[in-house]
Write a protein that holds these residues in place. Structure first.
Motif, PDB file in Angstrom:
ATOM      1  N   ASP A 569      42.403  42.647  34.236  1.00  0.00           N
ATOM      2  CA  ASP A 569      43.513  41.973  33.557  1.00  0.00           C
ATOM      3  C   ASP A 569      44.061  40.831  34.418  1.00  0.00           C
ATOM      4  O   ASP A 569      44.346  39.737  33.924  1.00  0.00           O
ATOM      5  N   THR A 570      44.213  41.129  35.712  1.00  0.00           N
ATOM      6  CA  THR A 570      44.693  40.089  36.628  1.00  0.00           C
ATOM      7  C   THR A 570      43.717  38.924  36.679  1.00  0.00           C
ATOM      8  O   THR A 570      44.111  37.749  36.676  1.00  0.00           O
ATOM      9  N   LEU A 571      42.430  39.250  36.719  1.00  0.00           N
ATOM     10  CA  LEU A 571      41.399  38.216  36.774  1.00  0.00           C
ATOM     11  C   LEU A 571      41.443  37.338  35.528  1.00  0.00           C
ATOM     12  O   LEU A 571      41.271  36.115  35.608  1.00  0.00           O
ATOM     13  N   THR A 572      41.689  37.926  34.381  1.00  0.00           N
ATOM     14  CA  THR A 572      41.802  37.155  33.138  1.00  0.00           C
ATOM     15  C   THR A 572      42.979  36.183  33.219  1.00  0.00           C
ATOM     16  O   THR A 572      42.885  35.028  32.786  1.00  0.00           O
ATOM     17  N   ARG A 573      44.100  36.663  33.777  1.00  0.00           N
ATOM     18  CA  ARG A 573      45.265  35.775  33.913  1.00  0.00           C
ATOM     19  C   ARG A 573      44.962  34.618  34.867  1.00  0.00           C
ATOM     20  O   ARG A 573      45.353  33.480  34.618  1.00  0.00           O
ATOM     21  N   LEU A 574      44.255  34.930  35.949  1.00  0.00           N
ATOM     22  CA  LEU A 574      43.921  33.876  36.913  1.00  0.00           C
ATOM     23  C   LEU A 574      42.941  32.878  36.314  1.00  0.00           C
ATOM     24  O   LEU A 574      42.993  31.672  36.601  1.00  0.00           O
TER      25      LEU A 574
END
Length: 702
Positions: A569-574
């Motif tokens: 999820d964090t990677l998607t935001r980044l």
């Protein structure tokens, strides 16, 4: 004696004299000798002001009517007011002249290149190379001799030898004078000689007027070079000559060929078709009213579009090309100026030159004053009770300031060689802060100068010591503060300052959009600095728990299973943050957009690819995001071969994929970015788990 900064009447009078019409003995003096003398000395000539403007117009072959004359005089008066509001710093002439000459070089060079391209359309083919060589070096000592030779070749080709020219010009100019004109030992020709030269050529009517005007224009440049020797230092004149020639040659190359002219014509047509097309026409021709200007704009746009389509690969369209290039002489199109600055690798200079001329002078002179104060050894510090204290400057700081002053004198800024210090004016704030403290430095700068121009010149340095309340009045400092906070790991505060910038009502500049993109990229890097080590720990913990049973181990395995989902999820935001940065860079429309995309997004996309591979336990990193950016780097290097940052990207990328490029690393070191290669490579190795304490983990695909 330091010459005064010339106002418009002084410039007009100087131009009249340089054209050869300021002598009372000349039959076409145009203006009274008393008026010319008083104007050159800076004395008020209120009653004769309009006659002086009309005299210069007449000397240039124009006869303005009453409306045109009023518009020109109003414009000159407004310019006088703007220049008159400049400070009068106690600086030596060469420091005052440096920014003036630095701005004048590109302006004169671009127009000289346009003139070379324009005359090349009408010159005989065998003369075009000679014409380029002469006209693209307008401040050369032998420029007038080169112009005379060109005119003789164009209008008297039957005088093919020196003997024939000497015979044809007998009684006007002897062979020795011609030779001295060519080698530059005879600086300024007498005005009477110019008229006699035209008569000897045998040209008549309008052609004779054009030839004489060309000779007088060449004489103006001779006078300019002679007077610049008095107003500036010798090395500054040499630098100005080289700077002007660089821009002239680059401009002529940019206008060479029908394809380039066609692109320029299309850009001109698009500008004229805008709603403000009539105002553009009025700027070129001030006497045209708005209603007629709209008609002219529509007609010119249609003509340029229709004719430019036929230019490619044909000799036709000479009249339209002539019109197009004549317009560039008056005011070069932004597209042309951008192409010229870009071809010289001077995009950052272009951004500076897009600001008002008086602002450039003000900032440069303010910085020079502070540098000179530091160089001289003392700075006045005001205590809390208003008491004065003189702070002594350490010798090493004085030496640094001395070298910075030397750079301030430069007209053509040379690149620092490998390992050499580049004494930028931005170090002024650091030096002052180090001597009297940051708070006192800010107060000092507020007291000795207008802060606003200095804020624009040195935003990073001013931001560090400016209090929060000051940033309300200087919104251009919000983004430098956001970037610094992001680099220091204060992500929430950085986002707050970006939000304040977004809500600020000031007009957002292209460079600010690029700075927001840099903030976003830094925010992503900071989060990856935390995320990637966590992924490594999670992978190791999952591997260690595989062989264990029991309720506690099952609970730990469940936590390890949740961790990749949260990381994804964090990677998607980044990923989204990176795309926003890309969109902002595209929207900025800066000439160096593609370079900025590569600089910011190639390292970031590599790290995102590594994080994604780690999440799925892939032993090979596909580098799908990064490959797109890496493919553009060689082409960008070809266009900007002196950009050390690009060479560093290429070197670190090749090392990452297992194909080290020694030449790229050497070039990065040569252009001052060797440390960047090591920094990028070390960061990628840490992300891959290749640090000494971690051992090998995953391998990038080759």
């Amino acid at each position: 004696m330091t010459p005064p900064l010339p106002l418009s009447q002084q410039i007009l009078a100087w131009l009249l004299v340089a054209l050869g019409y300021g002598d009372e003995r000349h039959p076409n003096a145009f203006a009274s000798p008393g008026t010319v003398k008083n104007a050159r000395r800076g004395k008020p000539i209120l009653r004769s002001w309009a006659s002086l403007v009309q005299a210069v117009a007449g000397a240039l072959g124009s006869d303005p009517d009453e409306v045109q004359l009023r518009q020109v005089t109003e414009g000159l008066r407004a310019w006088d007011a703007e220049v008159g509001a400049l400070p009068a710093p106690a600086l030596p002439s060469e420091l005052k002249m440096a920014p003036i000459l630095s701005c004048a070089g590109p302006a004169l060079g671009i127009r000289a290149g346009v003139l070379a391209a324009l005359l090349g359309l009408h010159a005989r083919p065998e003369l075009r190379e000679d014409l380029r060589e002469v006209l693209t070096d307008p401040l050369a000592p032998g420029f007038f001799g080169g112009v005379v030779t060109l005119i003789l070749k164009q209008h008297r080709p039957d005088w093919s030898t020196r003997e024939q020219r000497s015979e044809g010009l007998e009684g006007v100019v002897d062979a020795r004078t011609l030779e001295r004109w060519r080698d530059g030992t005879l600086r300024v020709p007498a005005p009477s000689t110019l008229t006699a030269l035209v008569d000897a050529l045998g040209v008549k009517d309008e052609l004779a007027k054009r030839v004489e005007l060309g000779l007088r224009a060449a004489r103006v440049l001779c006078c300019l070079r002679r007077d610049l020797e008095k107003w500036s230092a010798a090395d500054q004149l040499e630098q100005l000559q080289r700077l002007t020639a660089m821009f002239a040659r680059s401009t002529e190359r940019a206008l060479r060929g029908d394809e380039n002219l066609r692109a320029l014509a299309v850009a001109m047509a698009e500008m004229l078709e805008l709603p403000e097309g009539a105002h553009i026409v009025q700027r070129f021709f001030p006497h045209i009213d708005e209603a007629k200007g709209r008609m002219v704009a529509d007609t010119a746009a249609s003509l340029l579009r229709e004719e430019s389509a036929r230019w490619c690969g044909q000799e036709g369209g000479v009249a339209e090309k002539t019109l197009l290039l004549l317009l560039q002489l008056i005011e070069p199109l932004p597209l042309l100026r951008l192409a010229v600055f870009g071809s010289l690798g001077a995009e950052d200079v272009w951004l500076g030159y897009s600001r008002p001329f008086t602002q450039i002078l003000r900032e440069h002179w303010h910085q020079s004053e502070i540098l000179r104060a530091i160089e001289h050894g003392t700075i006045l510090r005001i205590g809390p009770e208003g008491e004065e204290e003189r702070v002594q400057v350490p010798p090493q700081v004085r030496e640094y300031a001395r070298k910075a002053v030397e750079q301030q004198r430069c007209v053509l800024r040379e690149k620092a060689g490998p390992g050499e210090l580049n004494y930028r004016a931005s170090a002024v704030m650091s030096m002052v802060s180090g001597l009297v403290g940051r708070d006192e430095a800010f107060k000092l700068l507020q007291s000795v100068m207008s802060v606003s121009p200095f804020v624009r010149a040195l935003p990073d340095e001013v931001e560090r010591i400016a209090p929060d309340e000051f940033l309300q009045h200087a919104p251009n400092l919000l983004l430098p503060r956001a970037l610094r906070l992001a680099r220091e790991g204060e992500l929430k505060s950085a986002c707050e300052f970006v939000g304040r910038w977004t809500k600020s009502p000031h007009l957002k500049s292209p460079s600010e959009l690029a700075l927001v993109a840099e903030v976003f990229a830094e925010l992503a890097h900071q989060q990856l600095d935390v995320l990637i080590p966590c992924i490594h720990v999670s992978r190791q913990l999952r591997a260690q728990l595989c062989g264990f049973g029991g309720e506690d181990c099952q609970r730990l395995r469940g936590l390890c299973a949740d961790s990749p989902r949260q990381a994804a999820d964090t990677l998607t935001r980044l990923d989204g943050l990176m795309e926003r940065a890309r969109e902002l860079l595209k929207r900025s429309g800066l000439p160096e957009t593609e370079v900025l995309i590569a600089r910011l997004l190639l390292p970031l996309s590599v790290r995102l690819d590594i994080a994604e591979a780690l999440l799925v336990d892939d032993d090979v990193v596909p580098l799908r995001r990064a490959q797109e950016h890496a493919d553009t780097v060689p082409q960008l290097i070809e266009a900007s071969p002196t950009d050390g940052h690009l060479h560093a990207l290429q070197a670190s990328w090749q090392e990452l994929i297992g194909k080290p490029d020694r030449q790229a690393r050497k070039q990065a070191v040569h252009y001052g970015c060797g440390a960047l290669v090591d920094e990028l490579s070390a960061r990628f190795d840490r992300d891959l788990g290749l640090s000494e304490d971690a051992g090998e983990d995953v391998t990038p695909s080759k």
